[in-house]
Design a protein around this motif. Structure first.
Motif, PDB file in Angstrom:
ATOM      1  N   ASP A  79      -3.830  -0.604  -0.306  1.00  0.00           N
ATOM      2  CA  ASP A  79      -4.562  -1.580  -1.106  1.00  0.00           C
ATOM      3  C   ASP A  79      -3.345  -2.221  -2.005  1.00  0.00           C
ATOM      4  O   ASP A  79      -2.307  -1.828  -2.151  1.00  0.00           O
ATOM      5  N   GLY A  80      -4.159  -2.936  -3.018  1.00  0.00           N
ATOM      6  CA  GLY A  80      -3.147  -3.408  -4.060  1.00  0.00           C
ATOM      7  C   GLY A  80      -2.861  -2.526  -4.997  1.00  0.00           C
ATOM      8  O   GLY A  80      -1.707  -2.605  -5.703  1.00  0.00           O
ATOM      9  N   ASN A  81      -3.330  -1.288  -5.015  1.00  0.00           N
ATOM     10  CA  ASN A  81      -2.912  -0.225  -5.686  1.00  0.00           C
ATOM     11  C   ASN A  81      -1.826   0.750  -5.067  1.00  0.00           C
ATOM     12  O   ASN A  81      -1.727   1.834  -5.651  1.00  0.00           O
ATOM     13  N   GLY A  82      -1.626   0.315  -3.774  1.00  0.00           N
ATOM     14  CA  GLY A  82      -0.872   1.247  -2.894  1.00  0.00           C
ATOM     15  C   GLY A  82      -1.456   2.591  -2.521  1.00  0.00           C
ATOM     16  O   GLY A  82      -0.971   3.151  -1.818  1.00  0.00           O
TER      17      GLY A  82
ATOM     18  N   LYS B 250      -7.467  -6.483   7.894  1.00  0.00           N
ATOM     19  CA  LYS B 250      -7.691  -6.030   6.937  1.00  0.00           C
ATOM     20  C   LYS B 250      -7.669  -4.371   6.932  1.00  0.00           C
ATOM     21  O   LYS B 250      -7.029  -3.677   6.194  1.00  0.00           O
ATOM     22  N   THR B 251      -8.153  -4.112   7.867  1.00  0.00           N
ATOM     23  CA  THR B 251      -8.172  -2.613   8.009  1.00  0.00           C
ATOM     24  C   THR B 251      -6.895  -2.053   8.546  1.00  0.00           C
ATOM     25  O   THR B 251      -6.600  -0.764   8.101  1.00  0.00           O
ATOM     26  N   PHE B 252      -6.226  -2.482   9.383  1.00  0.00           N
ATOM     27  CA  PHE B 252      -4.942  -2.011   9.743  1.00  0.00           C
ATOM     28  C   PHE B 252      -3.839  -1.922   8.817  1.00  0.00           C
ATOM     29  O   PHE B 252      -3.064  -1.124   8.471  1.00  0.00           O
ATOM     30  N   ASP B 253      -4.070  -3.350   7.928  1.00  0.00           N
ATOM     31  CA  ASP B 253      -3.023  -3.311   6.748  1.00  0.00           C
ATOM     32  C   ASP B 253      -3.300  -2.156   5.809  1.00  0.00           C
ATOM     33  O   ASP B 253      -2.363  -1.719   4.991  1.00  0.00           O
ATOM     34  N   ARG B 254      -4.641  -1.755   5.723  1.00  0.00           N
ATOM     35  CA  ARG B 254      -5.084  -0.614   4.469  1.00  0.00           C
ATOM     36  C   ARG B 254      -4.377   0.524   5.037  1.00  0.00           C
ATOM     37  O   ARG B 254      -4.045   1.261   4.246  1.00  0.00           O
ATOM     38  N   TRP B 255      -4.357   0.649   6.541  1.00  0.00           N
ATOM     39  CA  TRP B 255      -3.763   2.082   6.935  1.00  0.00           C
ATOM     40  C   TRP B 255      -2.236   1.987   6.616  1.00  0.00           C
ATOM     41  O   TRP B 255      -1.677   3.000   6.369  1.00  0.00           O
ATOM     42  N   ILE B 256      -1.619   0.795   6.999  1.00  0.00           N
ATOM     43  CA  ILE B 256      -0.239   1.077   7.164  1.00  0.00           C
ATOM     44  C   ILE B 256       0.402   0.591   5.754  1.00  0.00           C
ATOM     45  O   ILE B 256       1.424   1.270   5.078  1.00  0.00           O
TER      46      ILE B 256
END
Length: 409
Positions: free
Chosen positions: A109-112, A100-106
């Protein structure tokens, strides 16, 4: 409805040592899996504006994801047998946090909106472990709850659990004063109520601020307690005492705990105030309209200390959750111009932040925050001030009539 109940734990010394060991093992696993993703990212990325014309392209490695890292837990248990003491799903939850934390960086979130680069967890920075499996009814025995591979834990039930609930997930959190358990419940006793559409009769508007915590559209005021400001001198004294202690010493560890307990007390006081204020608003049985504030931006300004002390974000989150349980709505509106527009005739009255009284040529005289709260309410229900100018025209005096007609033009 999903709800969360948090209880303090009364653990034996063996159980405390076991949880401390699990937290450290989970922290090491978190850092290792995060490092795997960082290594893949550095070895396989290539900036399109800096790529050489002639270069050797190595064989691309498979990107680490949740499933590949979860399968690799078998190897971790072979190399480090102490990981066999942890429940398997607890270790998998650690990898889910990394995902979750890695994808939030790359990706964002749902709003981009992307978060900052994840950081490795230092000693004492990993404070919670989760048990994602549902708890069976027979594993909850009064004040005791049985968790896998640790046995029965005693809880301090300061409030009873609701009837007809199901425990979906469980988490143990270590705070400076004690250990806590959070139960995520599927509560069937709370009926699903469809809220009514916001109208002028079933909605109230609130304007949050730093002079007063909030003012509603009827003129009701709630003072701001300023818990941090009142504890600031004591916190400074404790922090100075901490700075004089030698790093790595036992006295420094005790000083760190004293500072942490002081901050925890301020946080608990603020949260208690937010819950009581939310209950006070919702007792009226009306929807609540508020401004969509850029709290993160305000927290980086010159008002950072006062904004953080007020805790608007936490309050609005608590208000939204409690309103949902009560079958009510919380409505966020655009904050632009709520203080400048007249709530009676709609024309803009320019005033600085230091001007706390709203005075309009139409004869409207009231507090600046109450005027803003009325505008917030009007925006939430879709009410136009221009539609009520018939009432304005009934005001005595030709000056008020001319002002209203000028707005119509």
């Amino acid at each position: 409805m999903r709800t969360a109940h948090q209880y303090r734990l009364r653990l034996t010394k063996l159980q405390q040592a076991t949880i401390d060991q699990w937290l450290q093992l989970a922290r090491r696993q978190y850092n290792y899996r995060l490092a795997e993703r960082f290594n893949w990212y550095e070895e396989n990325r290539c900036d399109i504006n800096a790529c050489p014309l002639i270069c050797h392209l190595p064989k691309l490695k498979d990107r680490p994801d949740f499933y590949s890292q979860k399968r690799d837990l078998v190897n971790s248990k072979k190399l480090f047998p102490e990981y066999k003491n942890l429940p398997s799903h607890t270790l998998q939850d650690v990898i889910a946090r990394v995902e979750k934390t890695f994808d939030r960086w790359i990706k964002g979130d749902g709003n981009g909106k992307r978060s900052g680069k994840p950081r490795f967890k230092g000693l004492g920075r990993f404070r919670s472990i989760a048990f994602p499996d549902p708890i069976k009814p027979e594993h909850l025995m009064g004040r005791f709850i049985q968790l896998p591979k640790i046995g029965k834990l005693k809880m301090i039930l300061h409030r009873p659990l609701p009837d007809g609930f199901k425990i979906k997930t469980t988490a143990i959190t270590k705070k400076v004063d004690s250990y806590y358990i959070t139960l995520s419940l599927q509560d069937s006793s709370v009926p699903l109520i469809t809220p009514d559409s916001p109208t002028m009769e079933n909605t109230i508007g609130i304007d949050v601020g730093l002079k007063l915590f909030l003012v509603d559209d009827a003129g009701g005021e709630i003072a701001i307690p300023q818990h941090y400001r009142k504890s600031e001198q004591r916190l400074k004294r404790l922090q100075r005492s901490l700075s004089r202690k030698k790093k790595g010493s036992i006295r420094r560890q005790k000083a760190i705990k004293r500072v942490a307990k002081a901050h925890l007390k301020v946080n608990n006081q603020r949260k208690d105030f937010h819950y009581k204020t939310a209950n006070l608003l919702l007792q009226q049985g009306k929807n609540v309209a508020h401004e969509k504030l850029n709290i993160k931006g305000l927290a980086k300004s010159g008002l950072a200390k006062s904004v953080n002390d007020a805790g608007w974000g936490q309050f609005l989150q608590i208000l939204s959750i409690k309103a949902e349980r009560a079958g009510l709505l919380t409505i966020g509106v655009n904050p632009n111009g709520t203080s400048q527009e007249c709530s009676h005739c709609g024309q803009k009255v320019k005033k600085d932040l230091s001007v706390r009284w709203h005075s309009c040529s139409c004869g409207c005289e009231l507090d600046r925050d109450q005027n803003a709260a009325k505008n917030i309410k009007y925006r939430a229900v879709g009410h136009s001030v221009l539609n009520s100018l018939g009432n304005v025209l009934e005001l005595s005096g030709s000056h008020q009539e001319a002002s209203a007609l000028s707005v119509l033009r």
